[in-house]
Scaffold this motif. Structure first.
Motif, short mmCIF file in Angstrom:
data_model
loop_
_atom_site.label_atom_id
_atom_site.label_comp_id
_atom_site.label_asym_id
_atom_site.label_seq_id
_atom_site.Cartn_x
_atom_site.Cartn_y
_atom_site.Cartn_z
N VAL A 44 6.82 14.07 3.39
CA VAL A 44 7.97 13.19 3.46
C VAL A 44 9.22 14.05 3.59
O VAL A 44 9.40 15.02 2.85
N TRP A 91 6.94 12.25 10.44
CA TRP A 91 6.77 11.82 9.07
C TRP A 91 7.93 10.95 8.61
O TRP A 91 8.99 10.89 9.27
N TYR A 92 7.76 10.29 7.49
CA TYR A 92 8.79 9.42 6.91
C TYR A 92 10.05 10.23 6.64
O TYR A 92 10.00 11.34 6.11
N TYR A 130 5.73 5.98 8.22
CA TYR A 130 6.04 7.23 8.93
C TYR A 130 7.15 6.86 9.91
O TYR A 130 7.79 5.81 9.74
N LEU A 163 8.79 6.63 -2.19
CA LEU A 163 9.66 6.21 -1.10
C LEU A 163 10.73 5.25 -1.59
O LEU A 163 11.90 5.33 -1.19
N TYR A 171 2.86 7.00 -3.70
CA TYR A 171 3.58 7.26 -2.45
C TYR A 171 4.64 6.18 -2.23
O TYR A 171 5.81 6.48 -1.94
N THR A 174 11.91 14.82 12.17
CA THR A 174 10.55 14.96 11.64
C THR A 174 9.48 14.90 12.74
O THR A 174 8.29 14.81 12.43
N ALA A 192 13.40 10.00 4.60
CA ALA A 192 14.12 9.28 3.53
C ALA A 192 15.62 9.21 3.77
O ALA A 192 16.24 8.17 3.49
#
Length: 428
Positions: free
Chosen positions: A342, A308-309, A268, A400, A396, A279, A311
Motif C-alpha cells: 500500500v 497498488w492502493y 488497488y 485502508l 487490510y 504506484t 492512500a
C-alpha cells in the motif's frame, strides 16, 4: 437523506455502477451529471452483464427514473443504440428523461478530437476520440449545440453555421482534412429529433420536485476525482467536473440538497490514458493484477494501467469531495497474494510527502513509499458480513480506512450483484 452523490476516488473504473445498483429499490431517481460516452459502467445482474456508456446504470433497476443531466454531452447515435440494445434484452427504458440544456456531440467534434490527438504526438492526452473534449470546449466558447436546438431547424442551422465557420478553416488548413458542410450536420441531427422529443424535459425542475417530495435521488458521476478538469492530474484529465461539486452544476440541484457523498475506490489502483501514476506496476505483478481484475476499458477495450492502493489519493479525494462514505471494490482480486503493498506517502526528490503534491512536476516524479500487509488465500466471494472475512482481509480494510479520512461502509467481494458486505447503510 434523499440526495446521494456517487463519485470515483481514483482515475475511474472503480465500480460506481455497482454502488448505484446496491441502492436498488430504495432509489427513485438516478442522474448522470457529467461526461459522455467516454466512460462505462459494467453491471452484473444474475447471469447477465450490461455494459453502459452513456446511460446511468440505474436504468437497469425497474421503477427507477433515469436522468441525463445538463452537464452531460450526448452522442445521439450512441444514446439510441444503447437504448435499443437494452430494449432488445427486455429492459424498460421508458422512464429516461434528458435535459433540454445538455450539449450534443456532432461529427465535427469527433473528427477534431481524433485529429487533434494525433497532432499532439508524444504529448497526447489519451482521449477516447469520441468528441467529448471538443464538445465541452464549444460549450464554454458559447458555440455549442444543445438538445433543445434540434426542435427548431432555423436555430439549429444558424448554430451549426457559426460553429463550422472556424472549424473548417482548422480542418482544411491545419489538419489537411475536407470541410464539413452545414447540411450534413443538420440532416444528421434532425434524424433523431422526433425520437428524442418525448424524453426531453426540464430535468432540474423534475429533480428538485422529487427531492421536495422526499424521493431518493442518486447523482452518478462519470470518470473520477483524479480526472476532474479542475482537481485532477491536469492536463491528463477529462473535460468535465467529475467531483461532487459537479453534481450540482450538472443537474441544476443546489448543493444544500446533497446529503451524502459516496466515494468509490478499488482495493488497488488503475487508470487509462497518459499522465502520472506513482504506484504503477510494469512487471509480472502488474500483468497478474490486470488479468485477474480484468482491467480492460468498458468503452474502448484497451488495457488499463494498474498499481497498488494509493492512500494519499484517497485522502485527497475525501477532502475535495467531502466524502462521507467509501465503497471499497474488488477486494477479492487481491486474494492469493502473500503480501499486499500500500502506498502510504511519496518520495519526491528525497523528501517524504504525505499528501498529493500540488505541483504537476512533483507528482510526475513521485515514487511510492510502500507499507506491506499480510495477504490471504481464502475465497472471500461468499462473505456477506465483515466478520466472515479472513483476519488478514479485515486488517487490510481497517488499515485502508484509517489512512483514508472517512469510513469504509461497503466492501465489494465479487462481480455478482449481491457480492457485497455492508458495514454502514448508504441511505439511513
Amino acid at each position: 437523506m434523499p440526495g446521494i452523490v456517487i463519485v470515483g476516488v481514483q482515475w475511474g473504473d472503480e465500480g460506481k455502477g455497482k454502488a448505484t445498483d446496491l441502492l436498488g429499490e430504495r432509489t427513485d431517481w438516478v442522474v448522470k451529471f457529467n461526461g459522455g460516452n467516454n466512460a462505462g459502467h459494467t453491471v452484473v445482474i444474475g447471469d447477465e452483464k450490461y455494459a453502459l456508456h452513456l446511460l446511468p446504470s440505474g436504468i437497469l433497476t425497474p421503477g427507477v427514473n433515469a436522468v441525463i443531466g445538463n452537464g452531460v454531452v450526448i452522442d445521439l447515435e450512441v444514446l439510441f443504440s444503447e437504448l435499443g440494445a437494452l430494449a432488445a434484452r427486455g429492459v424498460d427504458t421508458s422512464r429516461l428523461r434528458v435535459s433540454s440544456s445538455a450539449h450534443v456531440i456532432t461529427q465535427y467534434h469527433r473528427t477534431l478530437d481524433r485529429v487533434t490527438e494525433r497532432f499532439l504526438g508524444k504529448r497526447m492526452i489519451g482521449t477516447t476520440g469520441r468528441g467529448i473534449g471538443p464538445t465541452y470546449a464549444d460549450k464554454i466558447n458559447r458555440v455549442g449545440i444543445r438538445v433543445q436546438d434540434l426542435f427548431d431547424e432555423n436555430i439549429l442551422r444558424q448554430k451549426v453555421e457559426g460553429a463550422l465557420d472556424q472549424k473548417n478553416h482548422l480542418l482544411v488548413k491545419v489538419f489537411n482534412r475536407r470541410a464539413i458542410t452545414v447540411d450534413e450536420i443538420v440532416e444528421d441531427l434532425l434524424l433523431y429529433a422526433e425520437r428524442l422529443r418525448p424524453m426531453v424535459a426540464d430535468t432540474s425542475l423534475l429533480l428538485n420536485e422529487a427531492l421536495d417530495a422526499g424521493d431518493v435521488v442518486v447523482f452518478e458521476g462519470g470518470q473520477a476525482t483524479m480526472l476532474d478538469v479542475d482537481h485532477g492530474t491536469y492536463p491528463f484529465v477529462t473535460s468535465s467536473s467529475a467531483t461532487a461539486g459537479g453534481a450540482s452544476t450538472g443537474s441544476g440541484v443546489g448543493p444544500n440538497r446533497l446529503d451524502r457523498i459516496v466515494g468509490i475506490v478499488k482495493a488497488y489502483t488503475t487508470r487509462v490514458g497518459s499522465g502520472p501514476f506513482p504506484t504503477e506496476l510494469h512487471d509480472e505483478q502488474g500483468d497478474w493484477l490486470r488479468s485477474r481484475g480484468f482491467e480492460f476499458g468498458t468503452t474502448t477495450g484497451r488495457p488499463r494501467r494498474v498499481g497498488w492502493y494509493d492512500a494519499p489519493i484517497t485522502r485527497y479525494a475525501t477532502r475535495i469531495n467531502g466524502i462521507t462514505d467509501l465503497v471499497l471494490t474488488k477486494l477479492d482480486i487481491l486474494t492469493g497474494l502473500e503480501r499486499i503493498p500500500v502506498c502510504v506517502a511519496y518520495d519526491v526528490e528525497g523528501t517524504r510527502v504525505e499528501e498529493v503534491p500540488v505541483s504537476q512536476s512533483d507528482f510526475h516524479h513521485a515514487k511510492p513509499i510502500l507499507e506491506y500487509y499480510e495477504g490471504w488465500s481464502e475465497d472471500i466471494s461468499g462473505a456477506r458480513t465483515f466478520d466472515e472475512l479472513p483476519r488478514a482481509a479485515r486488517e487490510y480494510v481497517l488499515a485502508l480506512e484509517a489512512m483514508s479520512g472517512t469510513r469504509i461502509s461497503v466492501i465489494g467481494v465479487g462481480a455478482a450483484r449481491d457480492a457485497v458486505i455492508v458495514r454502514h447503510d448508504l441511505v439511513d
